[in-house]
Motif scaffolding. Sequence first.
Motif, short mmCIF file in Angstrom:
data_model
loop_
_atom_site.label_atom_id
_atom_site.label_comp_id
_atom_site.label_asym_id
_atom_site.label_seq_id
_atom_site.Cartn_x
_atom_site.Cartn_y
_atom_site.Cartn_z
N LEU A 1 0.86 -1.27 0.05
CA LEU A 1 -0.18 0.08 0.00
C LEU A 1 0.78 1.23 0.12
CD1 LEU A 1 -2.63 1.28 0.38
CD2 LEU A 1 -2.67 1.03 2.72
N ALA A 2 1.93 1.28 0.84
CA ALA A 2 2.56 2.33 0.97
C ALA A 2 3.54 2.59 -0.48
CB ALA A 2 3.79 2.23 1.95
N PHE A 3 3.87 1.48 -1.09
CA PHE A 3 4.61 1.66 -2.61
C PHE A 3 3.56 2.44 -3.51
CE2 PHE A 3 5.15 -0.11 -6.79
CZ PHE A 3 6.57 0.28 -7.04
N LEU A 4 2.32 1.71 -3.36
CA LEU A 4 1.31 2.68 -4.35
C LEU A 4 1.14 3.88 -4.23
CD1 LEU A 4 -1.07 -0.37 -4.84
CD2 LEU A 4 0.33 0.06 -6.63
N CYS A 5 0.91 4.12 -2.68
CA CYS A 5 0.82 5.67 -2.51
C CYS A 5 1.77 6.74 -2.93
CB CYS A 5 0.51 5.62 -1.04
SG CYS A 5 -1.22 4.95 -0.39
N LEU A 6 3.12 6.03 -2.40
CA LEU A 6 4.16 6.99 -2.87
C LEU A 6 4.19 7.02 -4.31
CD1 LEU A 6 6.51 5.66 -0.26
CD2 LEU A 6 5.34 7.76 -0.24
N LEU A 7 4.20 5.89 -5.01
CA LEU A 7 4.21 5.89 -6.40
C LEU A 7 3.38 7.07 -7.23
CD1 LEU A 7 4.82 4.79 -9.58
CD2 LEU A 7 3.48 2.85 -9.08
N SER A 8 2.26 6.91 -6.48
CA SER A 8 1.18 7.66 -7.13
C SER A 8 1.38 9.25 -7.25
CB SER A 8 -0.49 7.47 -6.33
OG SER A 8 -0.85 6.00 -6.58
N ILE A 9 2.00 9.68 -6.21
CA ILE A 9 2.27 11.10 -5.89
C ILE A 9 3.73 11.36 -6.35
CG2 ILE A 9 0.76 11.46 -3.89
CD1 ILE A 9 2.98 11.45 -2.28
N LYS B 1 -3.39 15.38 -7.96
CA LYS B 1 -4.53 14.71 -8.44
C LYS B 1 -3.79 14.44 -10.06
CE LYS B 1 -8.87 15.88 -10.99
NZ LYS B 1 -9.85 16.85 -10.91
N ASN B 2 -3.00 15.42 -10.71
CA ASN B 2 -2.61 14.94 -11.99
C ASN B 2 -1.44 13.75 -11.97
OD1 ASN B 2 -4.22 17.13 -13.02
ND2 ASN B 2 -2.53 18.58 -12.83
N SER B 3 -0.74 13.88 -10.91
CA SER B 3 0.37 12.79 -10.86
C SER B 3 -0.39 11.49 -10.89
CB SER B 3 1.13 13.05 -9.41
OG SER B 3 1.95 12.05 -9.38
N ILE B 4 -1.35 11.31 -9.90
CA ILE B 4 -2.31 10.17 -9.68
C ILE B 4 -2.88 9.67 -11.16
CG2 ILE B 4 -4.29 9.14 -8.74
CD1 ILE B 4 -4.02 10.81 -6.34
N GLU B 5 -3.23 10.61 -11.95
CA GLU B 5 -3.82 10.45 -13.24
C GLU B 5 -2.77 9.81 -14.05
OE1 GLU B 5 -6.70 9.57 -15.96
OE2 GLU B 5 -7.22 10.08 -13.96
N PHE B 6 -1.56 10.61 -14.17
CA PHE B 6 -0.51 10.00 -14.93
C PHE B 6 -0.05 8.65 -14.69
CE2 PHE B 6 3.94 9.77 -15.56
CZ PHE B 6 4.27 9.99 -16.83
N VAL B 7 0.09 8.39 -13.33
CA VAL B 7 0.60 7.12 -12.87
C VAL B 7 -0.54 5.94 -13.45
CG1 VAL B 7 1.03 5.47 -11.03
CG2 VAL B 7 1.85 7.87 -11.10
N LYS B 8 -1.81 6.40 -13.36
CA LYS B 8 -2.81 5.39 -13.82
C LYS B 8 -2.95 5.07 -15.11
CE LYS B 8 -6.99 6.26 -12.41
NZ LYS B 8 -8.34 6.97 -12.18
N ARG B 9 -2.57 6.14 -15.99
CA ARG B 9 -2.34 5.82 -17.41
C ARG B 9 -1.06 5.39 -17.82
NH1 ARG B 9 -5.81 9.14 -20.59
NH2 ARG B 9 -4.25 9.44 -22.20
N ASN B 10 -0.08 5.31 -17.08
CA ASN B 10 1.30 4.86 -17.50
C ASN B 10 1.73 4.11 -16.14
OD1 ASN B 10 1.61 6.79 -20.05
ND2 ASN B 10 0.99 7.99 -18.52
#
Length: 290
Positions: free
Chosen positions: A142-150, A169-178
């Motif tokens: 969970l920590a990995f995913l949270c830190l990756l998202s931001i 918000k934009n960082s999370i969206e970028f990570v989701k798409r890539n």
Amino acid sequence: MDDFVSIFGKSVREMGSSPILLMAGLAVGVLSLPVLAGYGKFDEITKSIAVNYSQLVLPLLIMPFITGGALGYAVEVRNKGTSSMATFMDTAMKNYVKMVMAGVISFAVFYFLITGVALLLLTGVAASPFMGSILGFLALGLAFLCLLSIEFYDICIVADGSGAIASFKNSIEFVKRNLPAAAGFFIIAVVLKALVQLPISFGLAGAMMANESYMALVGANASMNVTEALSLAPVTLGMGALLTVAVFQILIQGFVFSFLALFKAELYLALKNRKKITDFDYDFSADNVV
């Protein structure tokens, strides 16, 4: 995967034409040296000041300026093939307030996650070793995913002009798409940042081997773990060893910082601007049916 590898290679090549970034990285290395006070023969007041500086002043007030300038420089290198100190300074000053605000949020998220992981581990271990292992893996994931998202909030601020809150918000969206490429960058960044700590690790290892009290203590109690042994026989480095560690740490930090700034800017802009099939707007109703 080919895109990721090619972006990685391009970022490595761009380091040769980015002396300002290397200088910025070396400056970060110099500014990070007070953390080494904890491993030297200094009084407790000096160590306390060094810790507070390294954990609060440097990451929250100094690094936002340097990071903002470095990413602005890297973006211009990516777009124009070259950049300048003027770009570095202009971008650093322009984005400083937003970078500080976002940095405080990122800092809080990081320490909240670390505290949460520690509490879950303690709770699990108190219940049973098996439960502790399960909760540990879940918490770390969970920590990995949270830190990756931001992870990309800073480049969102510099490259897109996002606000401090919108950047997350934009960082999370970028990570989701890539996700694959973003995760690859994040893992490489963690590994490279860990390399910066190698000089002090080797320095402490050498000091331990040369410390007769420490070796005697370990030999007398083979069941004692490293943490217990160090607490009873703390290992410190002499001034000569600290200077050697400092030089190598500065050099490694210089290359790691400059490369990651170029790599992040190159990866973010390349993937963000890449068109996917679903991104194209096409009005099929305009076609004439024969």
